[in-house]
Design a protein around this motif. Structure first.
Motif, short mmCIF file in Angstrom:
data_model
loop_
_atom_site.label_atom_id
_atom_site.label_comp_id
_atom_site.label_asym_id
_atom_site.label_seq_id
_atom_site.Cartn_x
_atom_site.Cartn_y
_atom_site.Cartn_z
N CYS A 1 -28.64 75.11 51.71
CA CYS A 1 -29.41 75.27 50.48
C CYS A 1 -30.81 74.70 50.72
CB CYS A 1 -28.71 74.60 49.31
SG CYS A 1 -28.57 72.80 49.45
N THR A 2 -31.55 74.47 49.67
CA THR A 2 -32.91 73.95 49.82
C THR A 2 -32.97 72.45 49.53
OG1 THR A 2 -33.54 74.37 47.53
CG2 THR A 2 -33.90 76.17 49.11
N GLN A 3 -33.99 71.82 50.06
CA GLN A 3 -34.21 70.40 49.79
C GLN A 3 -34.48 70.19 48.31
OE1 GLN A 3 -37.35 68.78 48.91
NE2 GLN A 3 -36.23 66.87 48.76
N SER A 4 -35.16 71.14 47.69
CA SER A 4 -35.46 71.05 46.27
C SER A 4 -34.18 71.01 45.44
CB SER A 4 -36.31 72.25 45.85
OG SER A 4 -36.53 72.25 44.46
N ALA A 5 -33.21 71.83 45.80
CA ALA A 5 -31.94 71.84 45.07
C ALA A 5 -31.21 70.51 45.24
CB ALA A 5 -31.06 72.99 45.54
#
Length: 90
Positions: free
Chosen positions: A26-30
């Motif tokens: 997934c993303t670091q933001s998530a």
């Protein structure tokens, strides 16, 4: 709070949010938003994968179906999946 459990376990493993995100797909933001308390930032499958990576059990407040209830409520209200994470895989 469930987010702090994940953050503390990630830090204990000496992983950055970006490293954990890459491992979990997934993303670091998530990851950041989830650790900050946004339950819908990640799908249940991704949360389970993160628990496995970090070697922790699913926190009771997430295991009781609360996340699915949030997802159903958002779908019913017309909220767009991925509002927190541009990666549809989160």
């Amino acid at each position: 709070m469930f987010g702090s459990v994940f953050r503390d376990a990630r830090r204990a493993k000496r992983l950055t949010g970006a490293q954990l995100a890459k491992m979990a797909g997934c993303t670091q933001s998530a990851i950041s938003q989830f650790e900050g308390g946004k339950r819908i930032a990640l799908r249940r499958e991704t949360i389970e994968k993160i628990c496995e990576i970090l070697g922790i059990a699913m926190p009771a407040e997430l295991a009781d179906g609360a996340q699915e209830a949030s997802a159903v409520a958002n779908a019913a209200s017309g909220a767009v999946r991925g509002a927190y994470c541009p990666n549809p895989g989160c």
